[in-house]
Design a protein around this motif. Sequence first.
Motif, short mmCIF file in Angstrom:
data_model
loop_
_atom_site.label_atom_id
_atom_site.label_comp_id
_atom_site.label_asym_id
_atom_site.label_seq_id
_atom_site.Cartn_x
_atom_site.Cartn_y
_atom_site.Cartn_z
N TYR A 71 1.15 3.35 2.25
CA TYR A 71 0.86 1.92 1.92
C TYR A 71 -0.49 1.35 2.19
O TYR A 71 -0.75 1.86 3.64
CB TYR A 71 1.79 0.73 2.53
CG TYR A 71 3.33 1.49 1.96
CD1 TYR A 71 3.77 0.66 0.98
CD2 TYR A 71 4.14 2.28 2.75
CE1 TYR A 71 5.16 0.88 0.56
CE2 TYR A 71 5.50 2.35 2.63
CZ TYR A 71 6.04 1.94 1.27
OH TYR A 71 7.42 2.23 0.97
N THR A 73 -3.06 -1.82 3.37
CA THR A 73 -3.11 -3.06 3.96
C THR A 73 -4.55 -3.24 4.50
O THR A 73 -5.44 -2.55 4.68
CB THR A 73 -1.94 -3.50 4.55
OG1 THR A 73 -2.05 -4.93 4.93
CG2 THR A 73 -2.13 -2.86 6.14
N SER A 74 -4.64 -4.45 4.90
CA SER A 74 -6.14 -5.14 5.29
C SER A 74 -6.39 -4.68 6.98
O SER A 74 -6.65 -5.36 7.69
CB SER A 74 -6.28 -6.42 5.05
OG SER A 74 -5.33 -7.36 5.71
N ASN A 99 -3.02 -11.17 7.78
CA ASN A 99 -2.43 -10.66 6.38
C ASN A 99 -2.02 -9.19 6.58
O ASN A 99 -0.90 -8.80 5.92
CB ASN A 99 -3.53 -10.51 5.45
CG ASN A 99 -3.13 -10.02 4.11
OD1 ASN A 99 -2.24 -10.60 3.20
ND2 ASN A 99 -3.62 -8.81 3.54
N SER A 100 -2.51 -8.48 7.12
CA SER A 100 -1.97 -7.05 7.52
C SER A 100 -0.65 -6.94 8.24
O SER A 100 0.19 -6.19 8.06
CB SER A 100 -3.19 -6.05 8.36
OG SER A 100 -3.23 -6.57 9.60
N LYS A 152 1.99 -8.11 5.81
CA LYS A 152 2.36 -7.05 4.80
C LYS A 152 3.10 -5.93 5.48
O LYS A 152 4.11 -5.57 4.84
CB LYS A 152 1.13 -6.58 4.11
CG LYS A 152 1.22 -5.52 2.96
CD LYS A 152 0.13 -5.30 2.15
CE LYS A 152 0.54 -4.22 1.07
NZ LYS A 152 -0.56 -3.75 0.21
N THR A 153 2.72 -5.38 6.60
CA THR A 153 3.16 -4.55 7.37
C THR A 153 4.86 -4.95 7.81
O THR A 153 5.56 -3.80 7.72
CB THR A 153 2.31 -4.19 8.62
OG1 THR A 153 1.20 -3.64 8.45
CG2 THR A 153 3.21 -3.11 9.48
N LYS A 179 6.59 -6.80 6.25
CA LYS A 179 7.47 -6.73 4.87
C LYS A 179 7.75 -5.16 4.42
O LYS A 179 8.98 -4.98 4.18
CB LYS A 179 6.65 -7.35 3.87
CG LYS A 179 6.58 -8.81 3.84
CD LYS A 179 5.93 -9.31 2.67
CE LYS A 179 5.83 -11.04 2.70
NZ LYS A 179 5.06 -11.64 1.72
N ILE A 180 6.87 -4.31 4.62
CA ILE A 180 6.91 -2.89 4.32
C ILE A 180 8.14 -2.15 5.27
O ILE A 180 8.87 -1.68 4.83
CB ILE A 180 5.40 -2.05 4.47
CG1 ILE A 180 4.64 -2.54 3.49
CG2 ILE A 180 6.06 -0.64 4.50
CD1 ILE A 180 3.20 -2.16 3.79
#
Length: 373
Positions: free
Chosen positions: A56, A58-59, A71-72, A75-76, A78-79
């Motif tokens: 995956y 991400t930023s 943001n990272s 997103k991390t 959620k993953i």
Amino acid sequence: MIKIAHILHSVGGVDVSLRLITENINQDKFENIIIHGHKDTQCEFLDRKNKSIRSYKTSIYREISFFKDVNSIIKTYKILKNEKPNLIHAHSAKGGIIGRIMGFLLNINVLYTPQAFSFLSTENRLKRKIYILLEKVFTNKFSYLLASSNSERSRGIENKIFKKEKTLLFNNSIRDILEIEPLSIPKTWPDEYICTVGRPSYQKNIELMIDVLNEINKYKSVHLVVMGVGFHSDKLDVVKSKILKYNLSSKVTLIEWTQRTDIFNIIKQSKLYISTARYEGLPYSIIESLALSTPCIVTNSDGNKDLIKDGYNGYVIKNENIVDFKDKILHLLNNEQEREVFSKNSRKEFLEKYNIEKNIKNLENIYTEFSIK
């Protein structure tokens, strides 16, 4: 099956480290997933059977950026909520921060491998204190230091980032290099040379190497090949200016980027491998030099001093001493018998300590022990 989530900014030695892990670990017992940056590696990650590993993006970036970093993290999170790993292995400074936050939020153990702590990257005392403070802030009850060298482990303990009982060691390791492939690039340097791998930066201190080369060439004509000057090389202009200042243009070859097989070829044919680094985790280029039986002359920095034993498989230079560097290089270049002894000892060190085909079992045991069942 134990699922390991790797989080990292995948560049340089950090990228090499993870690939060596995923390509050698037992995929029948361990499943790997990878979370990395949008703009780091563009090459897919493979397992031991040469199959693609789920990744995956991400930023995650080297630089600090509030919005990108937040943001990272989101997103991390959620993953990982979806993937439900048994363990997180966080690599690099940025990966280490995100990974330790995830461990705290999800109650998962985190093994953090800095590959050289970020606070070593600055001489500014205030910045160093801030970096150490950040390391301490993000260390929690789920965090463990999985150091890449004894020096790195000691740094974590001495700076009170981790308690001794919360530290582990897995030396960076590589596969044995049994075949040397022909160069894929034109050879533009003489047959006799010394070499190094390192981007011109504060860490690698290539400027010092040019100073040393200038002193050497007052006594003996020696050519230097520097590999890997193309990425994140903020000191490249300084290095080029010094080369011109000392009139060494015909004595230095700068190679921006080339395949690892070319690096092996160049190191193998070199008389000596040189490192003027200010700090390291446990440098792969020196491990490769050991595997290729190439004697090394290095600074007394973290990582370097773990691999090279002074007077056994090379020389360790203290205090960035230009004269001592020059003397030791000239001595070894003029002493073939001693070079042969160092070559044999280098190979012996590699086989005993840094062969990943043997060492991967140690990492598998660590993963098993610290996984949340």
